[in-house]
Design an enzyme around this catalytic site. Structure first.
Site, PDB file in Angstrom:
ATOM      1  N   GLY A 378     -22.538  28.675   1.302  1.00 13.31           N
ATOM      2  CA  GLY A 378     -21.703  30.211   2.531  1.00 13.31           C
ATOM      3  C   GLY A 378     -22.292  30.513   3.797  1.00 13.31           C
ATOM      4  O   GLY A 378     -23.388  30.202   4.066  1.00 13.31           O
ATOM      5  N   SER A 379     -22.187  31.210   4.015  1.00 14.07           N
ATOM      6  CA  SER A 379     -22.774  32.407   5.626  1.00 14.07           C
ATOM      7  C   SER A 379     -23.648  32.966   5.533  1.00 14.07           C
ATOM      8  O   SER A 379     -24.218  33.288   6.370  1.00 14.07           O
ATOM      9  CB  SER A 379     -21.187  33.242   5.984  1.00 14.07           C
ATOM     10  OG  SER A 379     -20.032  32.811   6.403  1.00 14.07           O
ATOM     11  N   VAL A 380     -24.690  32.847   4.757  1.00 13.01           N
ATOM     12  CA  VAL A 380     -25.508  33.277   4.360  1.00 13.01           C
ATOM     13  C   VAL A 380     -26.633  32.365   4.786  1.00 13.01           C
ATOM     14  O   VAL A 380     -27.588  32.655   5.060  1.00 13.01           O
ATOM     15  CB  VAL A 380     -26.087  34.303   2.815  1.00 13.01           C
ATOM     16  CG1 VAL A 380     -25.745  34.338   1.951  1.00 13.01           C
ATOM     17  CG2 VAL A 380     -26.002  31.991   1.840  1.00 13.01           C
ATOM     18  N   VAL A 381     -26.831  31.354   5.562  1.00 11.66           N
ATOM     19  CA  VAL A 381     -27.145  29.874   5.978  1.00 11.66           C
ATOM     20  C   VAL A 381     -27.371  30.657   7.364  1.00 11.66           C
ATOM     21  O   VAL A 381     -27.731  30.065   8.305  1.00 11.66           O
ATOM     22  CB  VAL A 381     -27.641  28.882   5.526  1.00 11.66           C
ATOM     23  CG1 VAL A 381     -26.941  28.502   4.304  1.00 11.66           C
ATOM     24  CG2 VAL A 381     -25.769  28.490   6.145  1.00 11.66           C
ATOM     25  N   LYS A 382     -25.930  30.829   7.908  1.00 12.31           N
ATOM     26  CA  LYS A 382     -26.193  30.910   9.559  1.00 12.31           C
ATOM     27  C   LYS A 382     -26.908  31.120  10.582  1.00 12.31           C
ATOM     28  O   LYS A 382     -26.918  31.310  11.443  1.00 12.31           O
ATOM     29  CB  LYS A 382     -24.671  32.337   9.844  1.00 12.31           C
ATOM     30  CG  LYS A 382     -23.911  31.201   9.287  1.00 12.31           C
ATOM     31  CD  LYS A 382     -22.091  32.685   9.756  1.00 12.31           C
ATOM     32  CE  LYS A 382     -21.194  31.286   9.093  1.00 12.31           C
ATOM     33  NZ  LYS A 382     -19.509  32.058   9.022  1.00 12.31           N
TER      34      LYS A 382
END
Length: 663
Positions: A378-382
């Protein structure tokens, strides 16, 4: 008459010549024999004495010293050695097979053995001892003929007979028989001249019985040995590994390294990986006429010190166990079972590796899942996605984009959690805008977006994203010394919409240790090898060798890009989606992902779920700690309530984090 006398004379001459030749031959033969005896007894005497000695003598190696201990970073003892009462057997009296079987039946009544370990193969072997003639009669005539003609080897012939032993044959053995048969197997497991381990951790009563009666037990004896003691119970047990006997598949490997078949070795994880350091060296014995003489005493194994902080580990385990129980009992958590937490020092040293699973009403340790289980991040890689945008010149620092649902022809709308309107890069991270990353990915792929029209992108954009992600530790090995580390699932479909999913962490999957290395790399600008070994120690806990921190790669982008992303991660904690996660100086990123679950455990993924992740480093200036947590399948989609396990765990951990000394 004269003719007759002449013939007799001729015959006499021939006899004399024959006798002379025969005498010469006998003389020469005796000279050869005498010469040979002289050579053997005088000239080559020493060679044949040594050869005879080598036939009568055997050099054997026994591991009768203690294994190295394992400490945490603060020299708290994690794994020690405990004294074991051990029962052994050696056929020093050359007992017959019948007598050994008789002994096995007699002694099996005096010792508790787990005969469930008795294999079908060995049960057939035992059956053949007393029923060989019966089974031989079942053989095909051609096989018998080929064996007699030596067209079939002894081993092949034995296998043919063994295959003819069936289940009906083995029904003659009850539980008492099987216990005796298993004991007989232990009496013969290994080389004939070696002492066999019958039971390594015997009870005091068993030990005393065999000690007091060993003179009547024909080869059975007792001795003290050592086994592993894990001082913190199940804490990190899966990571530390275990010790046991050499398995069949590793037999040749260990024997080639000088081990005996009865040696204890590390079977899994750290005990396996560092077996060469931890194992003690073998003592060397000379066996002559069944008498054993010590030639060289072996040495204790090296101790090792880990990077783990066991007190911090216990603190995290306690918090996680409590929260896993609460989360499992919360609304909408039907498919939730476990969570993982890792804490490192941002230089790759693993301080905490925690995992707790709710299993049949109990909480069990599953810390090893940090390196084996993968999750849609999910968004942790943004943060990494933003670096891709900056470094490919697809976006500029401070660039504003409109957060609005986008629509690609033939697919559902793709939106952020809510429509944010015009938003810059910092707030795109703070509030976790999906659309900002969608539009960036379209530019990276060289595409042109128009509402509800087809989207074309350069498929190499997938490789571009993955190459950057790999540099941060996503999708690659982290360097940790444990075996079986997973790098996650790597999608092969390169449809344009999937590139957009990739950019928000909704395509490839990663492990929790990868997420931890990723956030450490963001904090440092360098990717450090993850490791659990800190140092090799001597008996006095003095360092023999210190493990160095290793840089695997640097993030070779302009420093202003990394600084800009770090500002965005600070904003996440200060006022964004991670506002209520911690009260300390920190930067981090939340992540919620769509995931899938095998609800009926039939091997097929059939149920859509929601998983949550969080990564952070602290403090903001000169980061010391990196923390990652993931909670798979925490709820089902569109549920009214998701238990905030990540938030609760992180808040409680960070409230206590700086009570521990990092150095």
């Amino acid at each position: 008459m004269q003719v007759l006398m002449k013939n007799n004379h001729t015959n006499n001459m021939r006899r004399k010549k024959t006798v002379i030749i025969l005498n010469i031959f006998i003389y020469l033969l005796f000279m050869i024999i005498i010469g040979r005896l002289f050579y053997l007894q005088i000239i080559d005497h020493q060679y044949y004495i040594e050869k005879l000695s080598s036939r009568n003598n055997k050099i054997v190696y026994e591991n009768d010293n203690i294994r190295g201990r394992i400490y945490d970073k603060n020299n708290n003892l994690l794994v020690d050695n405990k004294l074991l009462f051990t029962i052994t057997y050696q056929n020093s009296n050359n007992l017959s097979v019948d007598r050994e079987i008789e002994l096995a039946y007699e002694i099996s009544k005096k010792i508790d053995l787990d005969y469930q370990k008795l294999t079908l193969s060995y049960l057939k072997d035992f059956y053949l001892i007393n029923h060989d003639d019966e089974i031989t009669k079942r053989l095909d005539e051609d096989d018998l003929l080929n064996y007699k003609r030596r067209m079939i080897s002894n081993n092949e012939f034995y296998k043919l007979k063994k295959n003819l032993v069936n289940e009906d044959d083995l029904r003659i053995y009850d539980d008492n028989d099987k216990k005796a048969i298993y004991l007989y197997y232990l009496m013969h497991n290994g080389y004939s001249y070696l002492e066999k381990i019958i039971k390594e951790d015997a009870t005091l009563e068993e030990f005393m019985y065999f000690s007091e009666n060993n003179h009547n037990l024909s080869g059975f004896d007792t001795k003290f040995s050592y086994g592993r003691e894990y001082l913190y119970g199940d804490t990190l047990k899966g990571v530390l590994g275990n010790v046991g006997n050499i398995s069949k598949e590793y037999k040749d490997y260990y024997i080639s390294k000088g081990y005996n078949i009865n040696d204890s070795v590390g079977l899994s994880n750290l005990e396996f990986v560092y077996d060469d350091l931890l194992k003690s060296s073998n003592s060397v014995y000379l066996i002559n006429n069944n008498e054993k003489k010590l030639i060289k005493r072996g040495e204790k194994g090296n101790d090792i010190r880990l990077t783990i902080d066991i007190k911090m580990q216990q603190m995290v385990d306690k918090i996680l166990e409590k929260e896993v129980k609460k989360a499992k009992n919360a609304y909408n958590a039907l498919y939730y079972t476990h969570s993982y937490v890792m804490i490192t020092d941002t230089f790759g040293k693993i301080l905490v590796m925690s995992g707790k699973e709710f299993n049949k009403g109990k909480i069990i340790d599953c810390a090893i899942g940090n390196i084996t289980d993968t999750i849609t991040a999910g968004s942790v890689v943004k943060a990494a996605s933003m670096i891709v945008g900056f470094d490919t010149k697809s976006i500029k620092i401070g660039e504003v984009m409109k957060d609005e649902c986008i629509k690609i022809k033939g697919t559902p709308k793709k939106c952020s959690v809510y429509t944010m309107g015009n938003i810059n890069d910092i707030n795109a991270l703070a509030y976790s805008s999906n659309v900002y990353q969608f539009k960036t990915a379209i530019r990276v792929g060289g595409g042109k977006y128009r509402y509800n029209e087809s989207l074309k992108i350069n498929e190499e954009a997938f490789d571009i994203y993955r190459s950057y992600f790999n540099k941060f530790g996503l999708g690659v090995k982290t360097g940790i010394e444990l075996p079986n580390e997973s790098t996650g699932y790597k999608g092969t479909n390169r449809a344009p919409g999937l590139l957009l999913n990739f950019a928000i962490g909704q395509y490839d999957t990663y492990t929790n240790i990868e997420l931890n290395q990723y956030i450490s790399t963001v904090a440092r600008g360098e990717r450090y090898k993850m490791h659990l070994l800190d140092a090799i120690l001597d008996d006095n806990q003095k360092v023999i060798k210190q493990e160095e921190d290793v840089i695997l790669n640097k993030i070779d982008v302009p420093v202003e890009y990394l600084d800009r992303v770090r500002e965005g991660l600070k904003a996440v904690i200060k006022y964004g989606s991670g506002k209520n996660y911690t009260n300390i100086s920190a930067a981090g990123k939340t992540g919620t992902s769509e995931s899938f679950y095998d609800s009926n455990h039939d091997g097929k993924i059939d149920t859509e779920t929601i998983s949550t992740n969080f990564v952070m480093y602290t403090p903001i200036t000169n980061p010391e700690y990196a923390i990652s947590i993931n909670s798979p399948n925490i709820s089902i989609p569109n549920g009214n309530y998701k238990y905030p396990i990540n938030q609760n765990v992180i808040k409680e951990i960070t409230n206590n984090l700086f009570e521990f000394k990092l150095k």
